[in-house]
Design a protein around this motif. Structure first.
Motif, PDB file in Angstrom:
ATOM      1  N   HIS A  57      61.474  32.829  66.421  1.00 57.93           N
ATOM      2  CA  HIS A  57      62.042  34.050  65.835  1.00 57.93           C
ATOM      3  C   HIS A  57      62.772  33.660  64.564  1.00 57.93           C
ATOM      4  CE1 HIS A  57      65.370  32.299  68.076  1.00 57.93           C
ATOM      5  NE2 HIS A  57      66.227  33.076  67.475  1.00 57.93           N
ATOM      6  N   GLN A  59      65.524  32.649  62.606  1.00 58.36           N
ATOM      7  CA  GLN A  59      66.764  32.008  63.058  1.00 58.36           C
ATOM      8  C   GLN A  59      67.934  32.505  62.218  1.00 58.36           C
ATOM      9  OE1 GLN A  59      66.438  30.047  65.688  1.00 58.36           O
ATOM     10  NE2 GLN A  59      64.255  29.544  65.627  1.00 58.36           N
ATOM     11  N   HIS A 113      66.048  39.662  71.749  1.00 54.51           N
ATOM     12  CA  HIS A 113      67.036  38.981  70.913  1.00 54.51           C
ATOM     13  C   HIS A 113      66.793  39.375  69.462  1.00 54.51           C
ATOM     14  CE1 HIS A 113      69.550  35.841  69.272  1.00 54.51           C
ATOM     15  NE2 HIS A 113      68.517  35.255  68.700  1.00 54.51           N
ATOM     16  N   ASP A 138      64.864  32.367  72.086  1.00 59.65           N
ATOM     17  CA  ASP A 138      66.198  32.842  72.487  1.00 59.65           C
ATOM     18  C   ASP A 138      66.097  34.073  73.381  1.00 59.65           C
ATOM     19  OD1 ASP A 138      67.228  30.854  71.007  1.00 59.65           O
ATOM     20  OD2 ASP A 138      68.317  32.128  69.594  1.00 59.65           O
ATOM     21  N   HIS A 151      70.349  40.679  64.934  1.00 59.66           N
ATOM     22  CA  HIS A 151      69.258  40.940  63.989  1.00 59.66           C
ATOM     23  C   HIS A 151      69.164  42.436  63.736  1.00 59.66           C
ATOM     24  CE1 HIS A 151      67.716  36.762  64.247  1.00 59.66           C
ATOM     25  NE2 HIS A 151      68.255  36.836  65.454  1.00 59.66           N
ATOM     26  N   HIS A 183      68.085  27.416  72.488  1.00 58.86           N
ATOM     27  CA  HIS A 183      69.522  27.186  72.368  1.00 58.86           C
ATOM     28  C   HIS A 183      70.139  26.836  73.707  1.00 58.86           C
ATOM     29  CE1 HIS A 183      68.971  29.421  68.551  1.00 58.86           C
ATOM     30  NE2 HIS A 183      69.863  28.537  68.148  1.00 58.86           N
ATOM     31  N   CYS A 189      74.139  32.354  70.166  1.00 60.01           N
ATOM     32  CA  CYS A 189      73.021  33.291  70.401  1.00 60.01           C
ATOM     33  C   CYS A 189      73.082  33.886  71.804  1.00 60.01           C
ATOM     34  CB  CYS A 189      71.685  32.607  70.155  1.00 60.01           C
ATOM     35  SG  CYS A 189      71.322  32.452  68.386  1.00 60.01           S
TER      36      CYS A 189
HETATM   37 FE   LIG Z   1      68.500  33.207  67.781  1.00 56.38          FE
END
Ligand SMILES: [Fe+2]
Length: 254
Positions: A57, A59, A113, A138, A151, A183, A189
């Protein structure tokens, strides 16, 4: 199957390199700047070549070195088809496969996420015809799920609703499938990440609070509760990772 995890404890980030030693084909995932050299070394030592560099994704908490590794190895840079990137990339769709010899990757779109989150199901056909490992980005973390507000805060509830479906899908995998997230503790996150950067679907289904039985509305409330402030540098890093100048004025669709 060769499988390596590279950890950056200061930020709680993980990168991966895995592949088929027999056919010398490797895949790199979520490449951190300090993982580039060790990845190139192992590719060199093993005589493997990189067939894809995947970003699970966009970051927000570190500057990705995925494009750097892709340029150095000649591999395509692969991201979700809706990733808001300002440069050419190989667009991944649900069900796409990456062929790394006896190691096969099936891509799942797992938004939540972020809109552009991917998970990678990895099968080592020398062992079995079913997935052994899932790289969850994530979306599913060890002890938590990826927060849905980093996001596009305005879309956080909508992303949390998508996360419900993505978590259902991931948690329906067999118990024994190994979970490798992007992570671990030290990252913002998530809120309750373990310091252990690996788990299994079965253990997380039993002991991860984000996978406890809930309705969609209950999960949305759970995921939006008690979120820490977004660190001030995240907006800049999203822009850099999109291939935009850090000072550019752009819509916050990431
Ligand atoms: Fe992330």
């Amino acid at each position: 199957m060769l499988f390596r995890q590279y950890l950056q404890p200061e930020t709680g980030c993980a990168s991966y390199l895995f592949g088929c030693t027999g056919t010398a084909r490797a895949v790199a995932v979520d490449v951190l700047p300090n993982a580039v050299r060790p990845m190139l070394d192992i590719l060199d030592l093993s005589g493997m070549h990189c067939v894809a560099v995947v970003e699970t994704h966009l970051q927000a908490d570190h500057v990705s070195a995925g494009r750097d590794l892709a340029a150095r190895t000649g591999a395509p840079y692969v991201a979700h088809h809706a990733a808001p990137l300002a440069f050419p990339f190989a667009a991944a769709h649900n069900g796409d496969r990456i062929d790394a010899g006896n190691v096969q990757v099936t891509i799942w779109e797992t938004p939540g996420h972020s809109d552009d989150s991917l998970a990678l199901l990895v099968t080592d056909r020398t062992r079995a015809d079913e997935p052994w490992v899932v790289l969850t980005g994530d979306t599913l973390l060890v002890g938590d799920a990826g927060r849905p507000d980093l996001h596009g805060e305005a879309n956080a509830a909508q992303l949390a609703s998508m996360l419900y479906d993505s978590l259902q899908r991931l948690s329906a995998l067999p118990d024994y499938v190994a979970v490798y997230p992007s992570h671990f503790a030290g990252s913002v996150c998530g809120r309750a990440l373990s310091a252990t950067p690996a788990s299994t679907i079965g253990f997380e289904r039993r002991h991860n609070a984000a996978l406890a039985p809930r309705t969609r509305e209950e999960l949305i409330r759970f995921m939006l509760h008690d979120l820490p402030e977004e660190p001030p540098d995240f907006a800049r890093m999203r822009l850099v990772n999109r291939g935009l100048p850090p000072a550019a004025t752009v819509p916050t669709t990431a």
